[in-house]
Design a protein around this motif. Structure first.
Motif, PDB file in Angstrom:
ATOM      1  N   LEU A 106      11.548   0.606  -5.229  1.00  0.00           N
ATOM      2  CA  LEU A 106      10.236  -0.016  -5.425  1.00  0.00           C
ATOM      3  C   LEU A 106      10.371  -1.539  -5.509  1.00  0.00           C
ATOM      4  CD1 LEU A 106       8.699   2.467  -7.990  1.00  0.00           C
ATOM      5  CD2 LEU A 106       8.236   2.330  -5.541  1.00  0.00           C
ATOM      6  N   LYS A 107      11.382  -1.997  -6.204  1.00  0.00           N
ATOM      7  CA  LYS A 107      11.611  -3.443  -6.300  1.00  0.00           C
ATOM      8  C   LYS A 107      11.951  -4.038  -4.934  1.00  0.00           C
ATOM      9  CE  LYS A 107      12.985  -3.645 -11.123  1.00  0.00           C
ATOM     10  NZ  LYS A 107      14.053  -3.972 -12.075  1.00  0.00           N
ATOM     11  N   GLN A 108      12.735  -3.313  -4.152  1.00  0.00           N
ATOM     12  CA  GLN A 108      13.079  -3.798  -2.810  1.00  0.00           C
ATOM     13  C   GLN A 108      11.827  -3.911  -1.944  1.00  0.00           C
ATOM     14  OE1 GLN A 108      16.044  -0.882  -1.656  1.00  0.00           O
ATOM     15  NE2 GLN A 108      17.637  -2.438  -1.734  1.00  0.00           N
ATOM     16  N   MET A 109      10.945  -2.920  -2.018  1.00  0.00           N
ATOM     17  CA  MET A 109       9.691  -2.967  -1.257  1.00  0.00           C
ATOM     18  C   MET A 109       8.871  -4.180  -1.687  1.00  0.00           C
ATOM     19  SD  MET A 109       8.711   1.072  -1.296  1.00  0.00           S
ATOM     20  CE  MET A 109       7.287   0.991  -0.196  1.00  0.00           C
ATOM     21  N   GLU A 115       0.843  -1.202   0.000  1.00  0.00           N
ATOM     22  CA  GLU A 115       0.000   0.000   0.000  1.00  0.00           C
ATOM     23  C   GLU A 115       0.874   1.247   0.000  1.00  0.00           C
ATOM     24  OE1 GLU A 115      -3.404   2.336  -0.135  1.00  0.00           O
ATOM     25  OE2 GLU A 115      -3.048   0.251  -0.653  1.00  0.00           O
ATOM     26  N   GLN A 116       1.949   1.230   0.764  1.00  0.00           N
ATOM     27  CA  GLN A 116       2.889   2.368   0.774  1.00  0.00           C
ATOM     28  C   GLN A 116       3.513   2.545  -0.604  1.00  0.00           C
ATOM     29  OE1 GLN A 116       1.594   3.675   3.644  1.00  0.00           O
ATOM     30  NE2 GLN A 116       3.574   4.658   3.550  1.00  0.00           N
ATOM     31  N   LYS A 117       3.875   1.447  -1.228  1.00  0.00           N
ATOM     32  CA  LYS A 117       4.449   1.490  -2.576  1.00  0.00           C
ATOM     33  C   LYS A 117       3.447   2.104  -3.557  1.00  0.00           C
ATOM     34  CE  LYS A 117       5.908  -1.649  -6.184  1.00  0.00           C
ATOM     35  NZ  LYS A 117       6.045  -3.033  -6.583  1.00  0.00           N
ATOM     36  N   ARG A 118       2.188   1.679  -3.458  1.00  0.00           N
ATOM     37  CA  ARG A 118       1.149   2.215  -4.340  1.00  0.00           C
ATOM     38  C   ARG A 118       0.988   3.714  -4.136  1.00  0.00           C
ATOM     39  NH1 ARG A 118      -3.615   4.036  -4.363  1.00  0.00           N
ATOM     40  NH2 ARG A 118      -3.961   3.745  -2.159  1.00  0.00           N
TER      41      ARG A 118
END
Length: 176
Positions: free
Chosen positions: A52-55, A33-36
């Motif tokens: 973003l990939k790490q998340m 959700e944070q990434k979004r």
């Protein structure tokens, strides 16, 4: 609270208040959700794609741990979604996953909870771009199963209608 907020609280085991597995599922959902939110507010221009990939990888790792701790249909379903999630429409699966990897998770979710209609929709979406007649029939069966299980699941109706429309256009083009 986050799962309740997004309407998914019933999919997490309610008989265990604070199990480690449930906590990991909640953390994974929160991370995605944070990434979004980051993507929505800043776009890809101002954030490192590697971050973003790490998340994304961390969310999948959390779900791996939750499944190891206590397998659940919802954890497999979420992991399938996260394996299926693309950062950009033109990108490949961010952590090296294939559609088959996601499908295996959706199938396991269905094995654990045959009433999880959304998992049927996701398998149908992943398989609907094939030309193989047997798989195309399975796509229709998956959409129909999802509709039978949850008559209010809009994504099942939309996916089914879209699939049939594309099927009809393909049929028309071969007849012209």
């Amino acid at each position: 609270h986050l799962l309740k907020h997004i309407g998914k609280v019933e999919l997490v085991d309610q008989d265990i208040n604070r199990s480690p597995a449930n906590d990991m599922i909640i953390q994974a959902v929160y991370l995605m959700e944070q990434k979004r939110k980051i993507l929505k507010s800043t776009g890809l221009r101002s954030i490192s794609p590697e971050l973003l990939k790490q998340m994304h990888r961390e969310a999948i790792r959390l779900l791996d741990s939750a499944i190891e701790e206590r397998p659940s249909a919802y954890a497999y379903y979420l992991r399938g979604n996260y394996k299926n999630y693309k950062i950009q429409p033109s990108s490949t699966f961010p952590s090296g996953y294939t559609s088959e990897d996601a499908t295996l998770d959706y199938e396991k979710a269905i094995e654990l909870d045959p009433t999880l209609a959304a998992a049927y929709v996701q398998i149908a979406r992943l398989d609907q771009h094939t030309d193989e007649p047997n798989i195309r029939k399975k796509v229709i069966d998956y959409y129909q199963q999802a509709i039978d299980l949850d008559p209010y699941l809009e994504s099942a109706y939309y996916g089914y209608a879209h699939f049939k429309a594309v099927d009809f256009e393909s049929y028309k083009s071969t007849r012209d």
